[in-house]
Design an enzyme around this catalytic site. Structure first.
Site, short mmCIF file in Angstrom:
data_model
loop_
_atom_site.label_atom_id
_atom_site.label_comp_id
_atom_site.label_asym_id
_atom_site.label_seq_id
_atom_site.Cartn_x
_atom_site.Cartn_y
_atom_site.Cartn_z
N GLN A 230 48.97 -6.52 27.54
CA GLN A 230 50.29 -5.70 26.88
C GLN A 230 51.05 -7.01 26.42
O GLN A 230 51.50 -6.71 25.30
CB GLN A 230 51.17 -4.92 27.87
CG GLN A 230 50.37 -3.82 28.51
CD GLN A 230 51.23 -3.16 29.44
OE1 GLN A 230 52.30 -2.95 29.57
NE2 GLN A 230 50.35 -2.16 30.36
N GLN B 19 39.30 -17.06 32.97
CA GLN B 19 38.22 -16.37 33.77
C GLN B 19 36.73 -16.80 33.51
O GLN B 19 35.73 -16.47 34.31
CB GLN B 19 38.18 -14.51 33.69
CG GLN B 19 39.42 -13.97 34.47
CD GLN B 19 39.17 -12.63 34.39
OE1 GLN B 19 38.63 -12.07 33.71
NE2 GLN B 19 39.89 -12.01 35.32
N ARG C 25 32.72 -11.94 35.86
CA ARG C 25 34.05 -11.56 35.86
C ARG C 25 34.04 -10.12 35.20
O ARG C 25 35.09 -9.12 35.47
CB ARG C 25 35.01 -12.32 34.68
CG ARG C 25 34.47 -12.09 33.63
CD ARG C 25 35.56 -12.88 32.48
NE ARG C 25 34.99 -13.16 31.34
CZ ARG C 25 35.68 -13.65 30.03
NH1 ARG C 25 36.86 -13.73 30.11
NH2 ARG C 25 35.01 -13.75 29.25
N HIS D 204 51.98 -8.82 21.47
CA HIS D 204 53.25 -9.52 20.67
C HIS D 204 52.56 -10.83 19.95
O HIS D 204 52.08 -11.69 20.36
CB HIS D 204 54.30 -9.59 21.57
CG HIS D 204 54.92 -8.34 22.34
ND1 HIS D 204 55.35 -7.71 21.34
CD2 HIS D 204 54.39 -7.98 23.23
CE1 HIS D 204 55.80 -6.42 22.11
NE2 HIS D 204 55.18 -6.63 23.13
N ARG D 205 52.26 -10.37 18.47
CA ARG D 205 51.52 -11.26 17.77
C ARG D 205 52.40 -12.63 17.50
O ARG D 205 51.80 -13.59 16.89
CB ARG D 205 50.97 -10.66 16.31
CG ARG D 205 49.88 -9.85 16.73
CD ARG D 205 49.63 -8.64 15.56
NE ARG D 205 50.76 -7.73 15.80
CZ ARG D 205 50.91 -6.60 14.88
NH1 ARG D 205 49.73 -6.54 14.00
NH2 ARG D 205 51.76 -5.64 14.81
N ALA E 133 63.19 -16.86 19.56
CA ALA E 133 64.01 -16.05 20.01
C ALA E 133 64.17 -14.55 19.33
O ALA E 133 64.22 -13.46 20.17
CB ALA E 133 65.56 -16.42 19.87
N ARG E 134 63.61 -14.59 18.21
CA ARG E 134 63.78 -13.32 17.52
C ARG E 134 62.50 -12.62 18.05
O ARG E 134 62.71 -11.27 18.39
CB ARG E 134 63.22 -13.51 15.94
CG ARG E 134 63.38 -12.06 15.47
CD ARG E 134 62.89 -12.42 13.76
NE ARG E 134 62.87 -11.27 13.36
CZ ARG E 134 62.87 -11.02 11.91
NH1 ARG E 134 62.60 -11.97 11.03
NH2 ARG E 134 63.13 -9.86 11.20
N ARG F 244 59.51 -3.52 25.43
CA ARG F 244 59.11 -3.70 26.90
C ARG F 244 60.11 -3.56 27.82
O ARG F 244 59.63 -3.41 29.01
CB ARG F 244 58.43 -5.15 26.93
CG ARG F 244 57.23 -5.43 25.80
CD ARG F 244 56.13 -4.20 26.28
NE ARG F 244 55.05 -4.72 25.44
CZ ARG F 244 53.96 -3.74 25.22
NH1 ARG F 244 53.65 -2.87 25.90
NH2 ARG F 244 53.18 -4.26 24.38
C1 LIG Z 1 55.81 1.78 25.56
C2 LIG Z 1 54.43 1.38 24.82
C3 LIG Z 1 53.40 2.01 24.75
C4 LIG Z 1 52.42 1.30 24.23
N1 LIG Z 1 51.17 2.15 23.98
C5 LIG Z 1 50.02 1.59 23.22
C6 LIG Z 1 48.89 2.50 23.33
O1 LIG Z 1 48.48 3.38 23.86
N2 LIG Z 1 47.45 1.70 22.67
C7 LIG Z 1 47.94 0.62 21.91
O2 LIG Z 1 46.92 0.07 21.07
N3 LIG Z 1 49.04 -0.14 21.64
C8 LIG Z 1 50.12 0.56 22.57
N4 LIG Z 1 51.21 -0.26 22.57
C9 LIG Z 1 51.58 -1.67 21.99
C10 LIG Z 1 52.02 -1.46 20.52
O3 LIG Z 1 51.37 -0.36 19.63
C11 LIG Z 1 52.07 -2.74 19.91
O4 LIG Z 1 51.13 -3.42 19.76
C12 LIG Z 1 53.23 -3.64 20.82
O5 LIG Z 1 54.19 -2.91 21.40
C13 LIG Z 1 53.55 -4.99 19.76
O6 LIG Z 1 54.34 -4.44 18.90
P1 LIG Z 1 54.70 -4.83 17.39
O7 LIG Z 1 52.97 -4.49 16.68
O8 LIG Z 1 55.72 -4.06 16.89
O9 LIG Z 1 54.94 -6.26 17.45
P2 LIG Z 1 54.50 -7.79 17.31
O10 LIG Z 1 53.19 -8.11 17.35
O11 LIG Z 1 55.55 -8.24 18.34
O12 LIG Z 1 55.14 -8.12 16.12
C14 LIG Z 1 56.50 -8.07 15.76
C15 LIG Z 1 56.71 -7.49 14.23
O13 LIG Z 1 56.29 -8.41 13.43
C16 LIG Z 1 55.73 -7.53 12.40
N5 LIG Z 1 54.22 -7.68 12.27
C17 LIG Z 1 53.54 -8.41 13.17
N6 LIG Z 1 52.27 -8.51 12.57
C18 LIG Z 1 52.15 -7.62 11.48
C19 LIG Z 1 51.06 -7.25 10.73
N7 LIG Z 1 49.92 -7.62 10.63
N8 LIG Z 1 51.64 -6.63 9.43
C20 LIG Z 1 52.82 -6.31 9.23
N9 LIG Z 1 53.59 -6.52 10.17
C21 LIG Z 1 53.46 -7.30 11.18
C22 LIG Z 1 56.12 -5.94 12.62
O14 LIG Z 1 57.36 -5.76 11.90
C23 LIG Z 1 56.35 -6.11 14.16
O15 LIG Z 1 57.06 -5.03 14.56
C24 LIG Z 1 52.31 0.33 23.46
C25 LIG Z 1 53.76 -0.44 23.44
C26 LIG Z 1 54.66 0.14 24.15
C27 LIG Z 1 55.98 -0.67 24.35
#
Ligand SMILES: Cc1cc2nc3c(=O)[nH]c(=O)nc-3n(C[C@H](O)[C@H](O)[C@H](O)COP(=O)(O)OP(=O)(O)OC[C@H]3O[C@@H](n4cnc5c(N)ncnc54)[C@H](O)[C@@H]3O)c2cc1C
Length: 248
Positions: free
Chosen positions: A84, A98, A147, A88-89, A164-165, A174
């Site tokens: 999980q 492993q 593994r 967060h990319r 921080a952002r 989360r």
């Molecule tokens: C309660 C919960 C349940 C979830 N359930 C699932 C699930 O069932 N299946 C699943 O696959 N995932 C699930 N996730 C993961 C979710 O889909 C996201 O992958 C994860 O929360 C990361 O968030 P993000 O992609 O917004 O942000 P980050 O990767 O943290 O990036 C932050 C922000 O940067 C920008 N950004 C980053 N990369 C790009 C890009 N390539 N293009 C454009 N903008 C970008 C976006 O604005 C993004 O919001 C879940 C998450 C939560 C919190």
């Protein structure tokens, strides 16, 4: 689970206002944000209240929060939690491998929601998995292949860094009560670590529904019920508008 902050951005002495390095006086990373943000408005930085930095947060100008970094050391979370976290990319990782490390005798992570009987079922499954792992290793199978039998509850250790952002925005997702308890606990522990070195950033680590303390609402479809759902608020407002229009 063990979560510790091992490093964070520090302004150098003489930069970002008068910063002394005397024992007990810790330069606040917010000074770097305040300094950087002040250039946007040709303003004098406020190193006491961080007014410009706070205003940027209020107006969604969060790029100025990308100037400071934190590094955490995390132990005793499950590989499920790691999966999980790595979504967060903008986070950077170094994780126990492993492929190279011996995972025999690792203490698996138990969920917090299960009762004693259910923990027994989980422990039996873990015993079976680790027994299979040990047998494969003894039989000469490479760790990277052995593994494959390890469960999602296998423990791991890692270092993770982020600006921080990225930390604040990931916290909104989360720390939501709909997120799984393990990752929620981990983000709460990270927030706790920041309480002294960076209280302003710690305060911004809140679930999505509490970003604005005055207007708290949930954007999820299935809400935990702590705050009204945005879609319900909008439906009520639309209903009220049409009733008022009918009266006229
Ligand atoms: C309660 C919960 C349940 C979830 N359930 C699932 C699930 O069932 N299946 C699943 O696959 N995932 C699930 N996730 C993961 C979710 O889909 C996201 O992958 C994860 O929360 C990361 O968030 P993000 O992609 O917004 O942000 P980050 O990767 O943290 O990036 C932050 C922000 O940067 C920008 N950004 C980053 N990369 C790009 C890009 N390539 N293009 C454009 N903008 C970008 C976006 O604005 C993004 O919001 C879940 C998450 C939560 C919190």
């Amino acid at each position: 689970m063990k979560v510790e902050l091992i490093a964070c951005s520090r302004p150098l002495p003489g930069q970002c206002g008068t910063v002394t390095n005397l024992i007990g006086v810790t330069p606040n990373p917010m000074r770097v944000i305040e300094q950087a943000a002040s250039v946007c408005y040709d303003s004098k930085p406020d190193f006491w209240d961080f007014k410009i930095a706070h205003n940027c947060a209020k107006t969604g100008h969060l790029s100025v929060y990308e100037h400071i970094y934190f590094t955490f050391h995390i132990e005793g979370i499950s590989r499920a939690c790691l999966a999980q976290l790595t979504r967060h990319r903008h986070f950077s990782f170094s994780v126990r491998s492993q492929r190279y490390c011996d995972e025999s005798h690792a203490e698996p992570i138990l969920p917090t929601s299960t009762n004693e009987d259910q923990d027994g079922v989980i422990a039996d499954a873990y015993d079976y998995a680790w027994d299979a792992y040990d047998r494969l290793i003894k039989d000469g199978v490479a760790k990277e292949d052995a593994r494959m039998v390890l469960p999602n509850g296998a423990p791991t250790e890692l270092y993770v860094s982020m600006n921080a952002r990225a930390l604040i925005e990931a916290s909104h997702l989360r720390m939501c009560h709909r997120a799984q308890s393990e990752i929620r606990a981990m983000f709460n522990a990270m927030k706790y670590c920041l309480a002294v070195p960076s209280p302003e950033i710690a305060a911004m680590m809140v679930p999505q529904c509490e970003i604005n303390p005055k207007y708290q609402y949930c954007t999820e479809g299935k809400s935990c019920g702590r705050h009204p759902r945005l879609q319900d608020l909008l439906a009520t407002a639309t209903q009220q508008q049409s009733e008022e229009a009918d009266k006229k």
